[in-house]
Design a protein around this motif. Structure first.
Motif, mmCIF file in Angstrom:
data_model
loop_
_atom_site.group_PDB
_atom_site.id
_atom_site.type_symbol
_atom_site.label_atom_id
_atom_site.label_comp_id
_atom_site.label_asym_id
_atom_site.label_seq_id
_atom_site.Cartn_x
_atom_site.Cartn_y
_atom_site.Cartn_z
ATOM 1 N N GLU A 24 14.806 -8.565 -1.122
ATOM 2 C CA GLU A 24 14.112 -8.863 -0.093
ATOM 3 C C GLU A 24 14.885 -8.162 1.107
ATOM 4 O OE1 GLU A 24 13.652 -13.235 2.419
ATOM 5 O OE2 GLU A 24 14.363 -13.252 0.280
ATOM 6 N N ILE A 25 16.409 -8.480 1.131
ATOM 7 C CA ILE A 25 17.279 -7.868 2.314
ATOM 8 C C ILE A 25 17.170 -6.390 2.358
ATOM 9 C CG2 ILE A 25 19.200 -7.606 0.870
ATOM 10 C CD1 ILE A 25 19.032 -8.913 4.353
ATOM 11 N N GLU A 26 16.963 -5.524 1.294
ATOM 12 C CA GLU A 26 16.610 -4.123 1.442
ATOM 13 C C GLU A 26 15.441 -3.937 1.875
ATOM 14 O OE1 GLU A 26 17.325 -2.845 -2.657
ATOM 15 O OE2 GLU A 26 19.268 -3.506 -2.920
ATOM 16 N N LYS A 27 14.419 -4.687 1.610
ATOM 17 C CA LYS A 27 13.139 -4.444 2.245
ATOM 18 C C LYS A 27 13.190 -4.529 4.023
ATOM 19 C CE LYS A 27 9.666 -7.708 2.647
ATOM 20 N NZ LYS A 27 8.857 -8.376 2.524
ATOM 21 N N HIS A 28 14.072 -5.634 4.462
ATOM 22 C CA HIS A 28 14.175 -5.686 5.531
ATOM 23 C C HIS A 28 14.906 -4.674 6.364
ATOM 24 C CE1 HIS A 28 12.650 -9.818 6.193
ATOM 25 N NE2 HIS A 28 13.179 -10.133 5.146
ATOM 26 N N VAL A 29 15.825 -4.011 5.751
ATOM 27 C CA VAL A 29 16.606 -2.607 6.288
ATOM 28 C C VAL A 29 15.506 -1.788 6.350
ATOM 29 C CG1 VAL A 29 18.503 -1.038 5.668
ATOM 30 C CG2 VAL A 29 18.672 -3.651 5.460
ATOM 31 N N LYS A 30 14.819 -1.593 5.521
ATOM 32 C CA LYS A 30 14.053 -0.379 5.580
ATOM 33 C C LYS A 30 12.879 -0.512 6.596
ATOM 34 C CE LYS A 30 14.709 0.971 0.706
ATOM 35 N NZ LYS A 30 14.328 1.098 -0.443
ATOM 36 N N MET A 31 12.456 -1.759 6.846
ATOM 37 C CA MET A 31 11.547 -1.938 7.774
ATOM 38 C C MET A 31 11.719 -2.230 9.430
ATOM 39 S SD MET A 31 8.772 -4.439 5.815
ATOM 40 C CE MET A 31 7.389 -4.406 7.087
ATOM 41 N N THR A 32 13.331 -2.156 9.327
ATOM 42 C CA THR A 32 13.949 -2.404 10.746
ATOM 43 C C THR A 32 13.932 -0.994 11.411
ATOM 44 O OG1 THR A 32 15.134 -4.361 10.204
ATOM 45 C CG2 THR A 32 15.810 -3.133 11.928
ATOM 46 N N LEU A 33 13.374 -0.907 12.665
ATOM 47 C CA LEU A 33 13.567 0.077 13.570
ATOM 48 C C LEU A 33 14.827 -0.072 14.313
ATOM 49 C CD1 LEU A 33 11.894 2.429 14.749
ATOM 50 C CD2 LEU A 33 11.228 1.065 16.790
ATOM 51 N N PHE A 34 15.969 0.823 13.989
ATOM 52 C CA PHE A 34 17.187 0.322 14.311
ATOM 53 C C PHE A 34 17.494 1.273 15.857
ATOM 54 C CE2 PHE A 34 18.262 -0.665 10.011
ATOM 55 C CZ PHE A 34 18.979 -1.633 10.056
ATOM 56 N N GLU A 35 16.622 2.063 16.096
ATOM 57 C CA GLU A 35 16.406 2.757 17.496
ATOM 58 C C GLU A 35 16.487 1.784 18.752
ATOM 59 O OE1 GLU A 35 14.929 3.877 14.907
ATOM 60 O OE2 GLU A 35 15.669 5.682 14.217
ATOM 61 N N SER A 36 15.879 0.756 18.210
ATOM 62 C CA SER A 36 15.461 -0.394 19.167
ATOM 63 C C SER A 36 16.584 -1.621 19.442
ATOM 64 C CB SER A 36 14.089 -0.855 18.799
ATOM 65 O OG SER A 36 13.864 -2.251 19.663
ATOM 66 N N GLU A 37 16.942 -1.773 20.640
ATOM 67 C CA GLU A 37 18.185 -2.718 20.750
ATOM 68 C C GLU A 37 17.458 -4.156 20.160
ATOM 69 O OE1 GLU A 37 20.796 -4.857 23.960
ATOM 70 O OE2 GLU A 37 19.956 -2.706 24.236
ATOM 71 N N GLU A 38 15.991 -4.271 20.450
ATOM 72 C CA GLU A 38 15.475 -5.618 19.979
ATOM 73 C C GLU A 38 15.437 -5.436 18.469
ATOM 74 O OE1 GLU A 38 12.216 -6.950 21.819
ATOM 75 O OE2 GLU A 38 12.592 -5.905 23.803
ATOM 76 N N GLY A 39 15.185 -4.562 17.985
ATOM 77 C CA GLY A 39 14.918 -4.462 16.365
ATOM 78 C C GLY A 39 16.341 -4.829 15.734
ATOM 79 N N VAL A 40 17.605 -4.253 16.482
ATOM 80 C CA VAL A 40 18.649 -4.500 15.886
ATOM 81 C C VAL A 40 18.940 -6.081 15.883
ATOM 82 C CG1 VAL A 40 21.251 -4.182 15.700
ATOM 83 C CG2 VAL A 40 19.681 -2.359 16.424
ATOM 84 N N TYR A 41 18.766 -6.733 16.974
ATOM 85 C CA TYR A 41 18.938 -8.009 17.240
ATOM 86 C C TYR A 41 18.139 -9.154 16.326
ATOM 87 C CZ TYR A 41 19.256 -12.580 19.745
ATOM 88 O OH TYR A 41 19.285 -13.807 20.188
ATOM 89 N N ARG A 42 16.840 -8.498 16.101
ATOM 90 C CA ARG A 42 15.996 -9.248 15.151
ATOM 91 C C ARG A 42 16.801 -9.031 13.692
ATOM 92 N NH1 ARG A 42 11.368 -7.711 11.938
ATOM 93 N NH2 ARG A 42 10.024 -9.518 11.592
#
Length: 424
Positions: A370-388
């Motif tokens: 589950e946690i690995e899936k969230h990493v792969k689906m997160t857009l880290f270039e976006s500040e909002e994505g990192v916050y989420r």
């Protein structure tokens, strides 16, 4: 060449990424978010094909990947879904997960389909994240990774009748006499190294499929010789023809041969040993056969039907064929077959914890599907994505687990190959 086992890798297509976009039109100075969703990845689908007879294709190609979904675009345009990858396999193929041993499918009918690796869902575009408190989100998701797994394929021939017996008892000669099959025939052991199928056609138009199973030897149930390779193909037969060299032409005792083969079937699977059986006493044209036939009948009594034949001359074969045709309509097809020592492999792996925390060379490593899936689906270039993503970690209890493990400011945390620095 006949191949009845294969190990392959399959992967569903990754989902397409969602888009971050805003309306940019004349007279619309503050257009809202318009990023579309990514398309879903394609599935890897197995389909049974009665026109295929072996798994030889999987010897040369072992990796099968479905198409990924297209990325979303502006103006709320969603990405196109990936095409499914349809792989044709022979009817009678058992599909297992190589890691868990779980049986995923038993494809016994032409056209039967099963999804063996699902495609990932498409990531959501920023239009999906608009709310009353955030009118212009810059947040989107990457696509979900497609499912991947290693599979074991086992082909078990679909035949109505299976011929079993010791090597060189005349099974190949018999099937060549009653069908159009042309197996290799010679006067030495293990002439037949692969199963042969033949269609037996009767005068009234009826027909059935007969399989010549290569000769068994004592200890076959433990894998001696090519035991498991051969016994596998008896599992789906409705009726077993036990062929004996009734003349004992190689200084063998046909009664002892019968006992040994029955014991091998019983040891391989008690269920298989209960299948309807006919005894075919072959080589009646050789001196000494009549005396051994009498001994066999006295030993078995009325337990099984015995047909004296000579596969070499064709004598008695017609009686056997018509008796088989009479019996088959009343014998049901066997259910999915599992040997007793394979029962424990039917498992469904379940993760008890949502993640696992370990420490390697001073780095805190967090793993879990589950946690690995969230990493792969997160857009880290976006500040909002990192916050989420940070909020997801808190909600899953990762923060608390790291603090309990003694993490300090500046320590490194690794999830799915991505490294983070801890800041409290």
């Amino acid at each position: 060449m006949f191949y009845d086992q294969a190990k392959i890798y399959v992967k569903g297509g990754d989902g397409g990424a969602g888009a971050v976009a805003f309306r940019r039109e004349k007279y619309v100075p503050e257009g809202g978010p318009s990023g579309g969703d990514g398309g879903r990845g394609g599935d890897v689908v197995f389909m049974a094909d009665e026109g295929l007879r072996t798994l030889v294709d999987f010897r040369y190609k072992r990796h099968y990947k479905a198409d990924r979904g297209e990325h979303g675009q502006g103006k709320n345009m969603h990405g196109k879904g990936g095409e499914d990858f349809v792989v044709r396999i022979p009817t009678g193929t058992l599909v297992k997960d190589q890691d868990t041993g779980e049986v995923l499918a038993d494809l016994t009918e032409h056209g039967q389909k099963v999804v063996v690796a699902k495609g990932g869902r498409g990531g959501r575009g920023n239009a999906r994240f608009m709310s009353n408190t955030n009118k212009a989100p810059t947040l989107a998701e990457n696509g979900e990774p497609g499912e991947e797994r290693y599979l074991t394929l086992e082909l078990k021939l679909l035949a109505d009748v299976g011929l079993v017996g010791f090597p060189n008892v005349g099974k190949s000669t018999m099937i060549s006499r009653v069908s159009a099959a042309k197996p290799k025939i010679a006067d030495y052991h293990f002439t037949t190294l692969v199963p042969n199928l033949g269609v037996v056609e009767l005068e009234d138009g009826d027909s059935f499929v007969m399989a010549d199973i290569p000769g068994l030897i004592e200890g076959a149930h433990t894998g001696a010789g090519l035991g498991h390779e051969f016994l596998r193909h008896t599992e789906r037969t409705r009726l077993i023809l036990h062929v004996l060299d009734i003349a004992g032409s190689e200084n063998r005792d046909p009664l002892e041969d019968y006992r040994i083969i029955q014991e091998e079937l019983q040891q391989y699977s008690p269920e298989l040993a209960k299948r309807p059986m006919i005894i075919v006493a072959n080589k009646m044209d050789i001196p000494g056969a009549e005396e051994n036939l009498k001994r066999l009948k006295e030993s078995l009594g009325d337990e099984l039907e015995i047909f004296p034949v000579s596969a070499a001359t064709g004598e008695g074969l017609k009686d056997v064929i018509y008796r088989i045709a009479q019996l088959l309509p009343d014998i049901p097809a066997p259910e999915i077959f599992v040997r007793e020592d394979e029962q424990h492999k039917f498992t469904h792996a379940e993760e008890k914890e949502r993640f696992e925390l370990t420490r390697e060379d001073g780095v805190f490593v967090i793993s879990g599907k589950e946690i690995e899936k969230h990493v792969k689906m997160t857009l880290f270039e976006s500040e909002e994505g990192v916050y989420r993503f940070q909020n997801i970690l808190k909600a899953m209890g990762v923060d608390d687990a790291l603090r309990a493990a003694g993490i300090k400011e500046g320590d490194k945390v690794q999830i799915a190959g991505v490294e983070f620095n801890w800041e409290d």
